[in-house]
Design an enzyme around this catalytic site. Structure first.
Site, mmCIF file in Angstrom:
data_model
loop_
_atom_site.group_PDB
_atom_site.id
_atom_site.type_symbol
_atom_site.label_atom_id
_atom_site.label_comp_id
_atom_site.label_asym_id
_atom_site.label_seq_id
_atom_site.Cartn_x
_atom_site.Cartn_y
_atom_site.Cartn_z
ATOM 1 N N HIS A 33 16.861 59.954 44.847
ATOM 2 C CA HIS A 33 16.169 58.791 45.396
ATOM 3 C C HIS A 33 15.976 59.050 47.086
ATOM 4 O O HIS A 33 16.273 58.204 47.750
ATOM 5 C CB HIS A 33 17.002 57.465 45.106
ATOM 6 C CG HIS A 33 16.641 57.149 43.856
ATOM 7 N ND1 HIS A 33 15.815 56.017 43.237
ATOM 8 C CD2 HIS A 33 17.349 57.455 42.710
ATOM 9 C CE1 HIS A 33 16.050 55.917 42.037
ATOM 10 N NE2 HIS A 33 17.032 56.750 41.583
ATOM 11 N N TYR A 299 27.957 58.620 44.819
ATOM 12 C CA TYR A 299 27.104 58.029 45.864
ATOM 13 C C TYR A 299 27.949 58.408 47.365
ATOM 14 O O TYR A 299 27.413 58.743 48.328
ATOM 15 C CB TYR A 299 26.959 56.684 45.994
ATOM 16 C CG TYR A 299 25.739 56.218 44.890
ATOM 17 C CD1 TYR A 299 26.127 56.898 43.661
ATOM 18 C CD2 TYR A 299 25.130 55.649 45.169
ATOM 19 C CE1 TYR A 299 25.041 56.594 42.559
ATOM 20 C CE2 TYR A 299 23.912 55.366 43.989
ATOM 21 C CZ TYR A 299 23.991 55.840 42.965
ATOM 22 O OH TYR A 299 22.882 55.527 41.814
HETATM 23 C C1 HEM Z 1 24.784 59.566 36.169
HETATM 24 C C2 HEM Z 1 24.736 58.604 36.920
HETATM 25 C C3 HEM Z 1 23.870 58.711 38.088
HETATM 26 C C4 HEM Z 1 24.195 59.634 38.973
HETATM 27 C C5 HEM Z 1 24.987 60.936 39.381
HETATM 28 C C6 HEM Z 1 23.250 58.809 40.407
HETATM 29 C C7 HEM Z 1 23.422 59.621 41.499
HETATM 30 C C8 HEM Z 1 22.780 59.208 42.658
HETATM 31 C C9 HEM Z 1 23.038 59.809 44.071
HETATM 32 C C10 HEM Z 1 23.814 60.900 44.320
HETATM 33 C C11 HEM Z 1 22.279 59.129 44.798
HETATM 34 C C12 HEM Z 1 22.061 59.146 46.480
HETATM 35 C C13 HEM Z 1 23.106 58.255 46.958
HETATM 36 C C14 HEM Z 1 23.286 58.210 48.404
HETATM 37 O O1 HEM Z 1 23.207 59.359 49.206
HETATM 38 O O2 HEM Z 1 23.301 57.152 49.246
HETATM 39 C C15 HEM Z 1 21.591 57.865 43.991
HETATM 40 C C16 HEM Z 1 20.751 56.974 44.469
HETATM 41 C C17 HEM Z 1 20.200 56.065 43.594
HETATM 42 N N1 HEM Z 1 20.339 55.798 42.547
HETATM 43 FE FE1 HEM Z 1 21.488 56.869 41.352
HETATM 44 N N2 HEM Z 1 22.931 57.866 39.974
HETATM 45 C C18 HEM Z 1 23.190 57.715 38.584
HETATM 46 C C19 HEM Z 1 22.473 56.604 37.745
HETATM 47 C C20 HEM Z 1 21.770 55.736 38.237
HETATM 48 C C21 HEM Z 1 21.345 54.356 37.459
HETATM 49 C C22 HEM Z 1 21.768 54.162 36.143
HETATM 50 C C23 HEM Z 1 20.403 53.803 38.370
HETATM 51 C C24 HEM Z 1 19.608 52.486 38.126
HETATM 52 C C25 HEM Z 1 20.142 51.367 37.862
HETATM 53 C C26 HEM Z 1 20.352 54.556 39.609
HETATM 54 C C27 HEM Z 1 19.458 54.048 40.540
HETATM 55 C C28 HEM Z 1 19.542 54.550 41.992
HETATM 56 C C29 HEM Z 1 18.816 54.117 43.011
HETATM 57 C C30 HEM Z 1 17.802 53.037 43.312
HETATM 58 C C31 HEM Z 1 19.233 54.905 44.156
HETATM 59 C C32 HEM Z 1 18.746 54.780 45.597
HETATM 60 C C33 HEM Z 1 19.871 53.842 46.349
HETATM 61 C C34 HEM Z 1 19.315 53.615 47.967
HETATM 62 O O3 HEM Z 1 18.064 53.318 48.198
HETATM 63 O O4 HEM Z 1 19.831 53.853 48.783
HETATM 64 N N3 HEM Z 1 21.193 55.580 39.723
HETATM 65 N N4 HEM Z 1 21.791 58.111 42.625
#
Ligand code: HEM
Length: 310
Positions: A33, A299
């Site tokens: 994202h 995260y």
């Molecule tokens: C294996 C499961 C998951 C992994 C490894 C993962 C990994 C990540 C990582 C590394 C980030 C960046 C975090 C940062 O630097 O602040 C991120 C952001 C995000 N993830 Fe995931 N994620 C997973 C599951 C999910 C799921 C299930 C959702 C939906 C409900 C989701 C929605 C998001 C969103 C919306 C962001 C952006 C957050 C922001 O705007 O700061 N992720 N994810």
């Protein structure tokens, strides 16, 4: 795969590394994202969740919030039309100055049931991309996770580009437990329902959209003051699975509207914003979903990497 040489990295480290191997790393950006835009918002709870939870933002008091809308890809330069799922992460600023998050995306289920299978799928995706697999290996890889990820890929495949970030429904996917003042627990899932309804672009309309149309659109709409979402909670029955993000609950479950979010205008990204989905507040607890529970560390690692001088 190599039982005598176990991988010393934690699952969260392996997960972030596997995303980078697939696409990245993009220095200074979130590992997933990466492209996004922040907005200020006001959340007005209607009190209908107060018998289910003691959480401060779900009583009667209006709270401020920061909302970040995003494309799901690790590439911050990817055109909005090319990243299928979109994200909506909301950080509520509670009266006692603490914060709590709801992190959601435009599909109702995830494609992996466990951290291990997420890592395995990302490795396969990277091997596909780098053309490292023979045909039998490709077929084997697809079959291996087919039944687990089928649901999510059907939803992803059916997604059409939204007219606006404000015309999509967003799902937090995992179950959480609400806890009231008597200690009763209720499993719930969150959904953000757009006030403007759900609207997507036709193929012809999509062609003429600039790379960053979604952010521009939302800024314009907030100046006109028309952007809002209702927060719904879906009430799980006692047999509904809470530990499996690849499964939906039956459609007929009760949906309770618990509050309204008004997006007020664009803001610069606040320093050190991490939308950790496990950052809860008293009155809300994590479910037993293994993906939800390991997201905290993934995260934190991504935050550390993107804020270092890489
Ligand atoms: C294996 C499961 C998951 C992994 C490894 C993962 C990994 C990540 C990582 C590394 C980030 C960046 C975090 C940062 O630097 O602040 C991120 C952001 C995000 N993830 Fe995931 N994620 C997973 C599951 C999910 C799921 C299930 C959702 C939906 C409900 C989701 C929605 C998001 C969103 C919306 C962001 C952006 C957050 C922001 O705007 O700061 N992720 N994810």
């Amino acid at each position: 795969m190599h039982p005598h040489h176990p991988d010393p990295r934690t699952l969260a480290q392996q997960a972030v590394d596997s995303i980078e191997d697939f696409d990245g790393p993009y220095r200074g950006f979130r590992r997933a994202h990466a492209k996004g835009a922040c907005f200020s918002a006001i959340f007005t709870p209607n009190g209908s969740a107060s018998s289910l939870t003691t959480a401060a933002h779900l009583q009667h008091q209006v709270v401020n919030a920061v909302v970040r809308f995003s494309g799901s890809n690790p590439d911050p330069g990817m055109a909005d039309l090319l990243s299928p799922a979109k994200g909506m992460a909301v950080q509520f600023q509670l009266p006692d100055k603490s914060i709590t998050n709801i992190v959601a995306a435009t599909i109702p289920v995830f494609f992996a049931r466990t951290p291990e299978s997420f890592i395995d799928m990302m490795k396969t995706a990277a091997a596909f991309k780098h053309k490292e697999l023979s045909l039998p290996e490709k077929i084997g890889a697809v079959i291996e996770h087919f039944s687990e990820s089928k649901n999510a890929f059907l939803h992803l495949g059916a997604l059409k580009p939204p007219v606006s970030y404000a015309t999509s429904r967003y799902y937090a996917i995992h179950a959480f437990n609400l806890v009231n003042d008597r200690g009763d627990r209720q499993a719930v899932k969150y959904e953000w329902e757009p006030d403007l309804g759900i609207h997507t672009l036709s193929a012809r309309e999509a062609k003429s959209q600039p790379s960053d149309y979604l952010e521009k659109d939302l800024i314009t709409r907030t100046t006109l003051g028309q952007v809002g979402f209702k927060l719904n909670i879906v009430l799980g029955d006692k047999d509904d699975p809470t530990d499996d993000p690849t499964l939906s609950w039956p459609d007929q479950r009760t949906r309770l509207e618990v509050g309204a979010l008004t997006i007020t205008g664009p803001i610069a990204e606040p320093d050190d914003l991490v939308m950790d989905p496990t950052l809860l507040t008293p009155g809300i607890e994590l479910s037993d979903d293994p993906i939800l529970n390991f997201r905290h560390e993934a995260y934190a690692i991504s935050h550390y990497l993107r804020s270092m001088k890489e």
